[in-house]
Design a protein around this motif. Structure first.
Motif, PDB file in Angstrom:
ATOM      1  N   UNK A  25      46.081  36.302  37.634  1.00 13.11           N
ATOM      2  CA  UNK A  25      44.746  35.754  37.790  1.00 13.11           C
ATOM      3  C   UNK A  25      44.712  34.251  37.561  1.00 13.11           C
ATOM      4  N   UNK A  26      45.455  33.785  36.539  1.00 12.44           N
ATOM      5  CA  UNK A  26      45.537  32.348  36.302  1.00 12.44           C
ATOM      6  C   UNK A  26      46.149  31.621  37.483  1.00 12.44           C
ATOM      7  N   UNK A  27      47.190  32.226  38.067  1.00 12.65           N
ATOM      8  CA  UNK A  27      47.820  31.637  39.246  1.00 12.65           C
ATOM      9  C   UNK A  27      46.854  31.590  40.426  1.00 12.65           C
ATOM     10  N   UNK A  28      46.125  32.688  40.631  1.00 10.71           N
ATOM     11  CA  UNK A  28      45.172  32.739  41.741  1.00 10.71           C
ATOM     12  C   UNK A  28      44.084  31.671  41.576  1.00 10.71           C
ATOM     13  N   UNK A  29      43.601  31.489  40.360  1.00 12.07           N
ATOM     14  CA  UNK A  29      42.557  30.494  40.125  1.00 12.07           C
ATOM     15  C   UNK A  29      43.068  29.084  40.397  1.00 12.07           C
ATOM     16  N   UNK A  30      44.294  28.798  39.961  1.00 16.36           N
ATOM     17  CA  UNK A  30      44.856  27.467  40.217  1.00 16.36           C
ATOM     18  C   UNK A  30      45.023  27.227  41.711  1.00 16.36           C
ATOM     19  N   UNK A  43      40.919  40.401  41.162  1.00 17.29           N
ATOM     20  CA  UNK A  43      39.624  40.726  40.562  1.00 17.29           C
ATOM     21  C   UNK A  43      39.207  39.646  39.570  1.00 17.29           C
ATOM     22  N   UNK A  44      40.142  39.172  38.761  1.00 14.82           N
ATOM     23  CA  UNK A  44      39.840  38.099  37.817  1.00 14.82           C
ATOM     24  C   UNK A  44      39.390  36.842  38.573  1.00 14.82           C
ATOM     25  N   UNK A  45      40.051  36.541  39.675  1.00 14.81           N
ATOM     26  CA  UNK A  45      39.682  35.389  40.491  1.00 14.81           C
ATOM     27  C   UNK A  45      38.243  35.494  40.960  1.00 14.81           C
ATOM     28  N   UNK A  46      37.887  36.625  41.564  1.00 13.53           N
ATOM     29  CA  UNK A  46      36.535  36.736  42.130  1.00 13.53           C
ATOM     30  C   UNK A  46      35.470  36.835  41.048  1.00 13.53           C
ATOM     31  N   UNK A  47      35.826  37.375  39.883  1.00 12.65           N
ATOM     32  CA  UNK A  47      34.859  37.414  38.789  1.00 12.65           C
ATOM     33  C   UNK A  47      34.496  36.004  38.341  1.00 12.65           C
TER      34      UNK A  47
END
Length: 281
Positions: A27-32, A122-126
């Protein structure tokens, strides 16, 4: 003397991270990665805001006997469209892109479970959905008089509509992104229902009862209509229920439909992802 052969001590491999830990890392990677793509960030956050500003600027009427302006109604409804933009649209395009650039194929060759990949999404879209909602609330409150409720029960309603809506739209985005043959075709496949559903779900048409009955019935099949209605129940007074199809906010039915889409979306994800893997090897 008997000779003994000794086998060298084999160092055990470290256990792979748990799906939850792997999902948080993913999720951290996706957000970055998401926030590095400036064009995607601008599109995701600006489209619902621009639509809200345009609609609320064009339609300035006040509903007789309620004191509620059209801008407040559009602001409440547009929150649902903002969530769909941050989940269904972004995730559908992201899944298709991961298929094109080989991310999904490389993932199958690593010890990282597929569960962690989806948890990361899911963490990204949240996070993105929550930021989108905060932005829309700020615009609605600052420019169009949207009233933030003070009753805890209304914020509780906001919470479960938000969570169920995010999950349902995210799962649909994953399913549609898995069906797309390429990232280029995914954009067309995703944007058509996204725009169309905003019209027949009471987001761009106010009130929803102005729509022909067949279109209302079609929109009622999908989660966007119920998300918009749920958010209107949070941010608009109960005197506005006369503009709803049923003449009430229908919280029970809203929860039931959104929960059903969460379950159905999960089934669709499993089926489409299995089909994609079987076709691409």
């Amino acid at each position: 003397m008997t000779a003994f052969t000794t086998t060298p001590h084999l160092r055990s491999r470290p256990a792979p991270p748990s799906p939850l830990r792997g999902g948080l890392s993913r999720g951290g990677l996706e957000l970055r990665q998401f926030f590095r793509e400036k064009d995607a960030v601008v599109f995701t956050f600006s489209l619902p805001v621009v639509m809200l500003v345009l609609l609320a600027s064009i339609y300035r009427d006040t509903v007789p006997g309620t004191g509620v302006g059209a801008g407040q109604i559009f602001a409440a409804s547009m929150i649902a469209a903002g969530i769909m933009s941050a989940t269904f649209v972004s995730l559908g395009n992201g899944i298709a892109q991961d298929g094109d650039d080989g991310t999904l194929k490389r993932l199958r060759g690593t010890p990282t479970p597929l569960t962690s990949y989806f948890l990361g999404k899911v963490l990204l879209v949240l996070v993105v959905s929550l930021a989108e909602v905060v932005l829309l609330l700020a615009v609605g409150r600052g420019f169009f008089g949207l009233v933030l409720p003070t009753e805890p029960e209304r914020w509780l309603t906001f919470g479960w509509v938000f969570l169920l809506g995010v999950v349902a739209c995210a799962l649909l985005g994953i399913a549609v992104g898995s069906l797309a043959r390429s990232a280029k075709s995914a954009s067309a496949i995703i944007m058509l229902p996204f725009i169309g559903l905003q019209f027949i779900s009471g987001v761009l048409v106010n009130p929803i009862t102005n729509l022909p009955a067949p279109l209302v019935q079609l929109g009622s099949v999908f989660p966007l209509k119920w998300m918009a209605q749920g958010f209107r129940s949070v941010f608009l007074p109960d005197s506005m229920t006369f503009q709803e199809v049923a003449g009430s906010w229908e919280p029970g039915r809203t929860a039931l439909v959104l929960a059903a889409w969460c379950a159905g979306g999960l089934v669709l994800c499993l089926l489409t992802f299995r089909r994609r893997n079987s076709q691409r090897g």
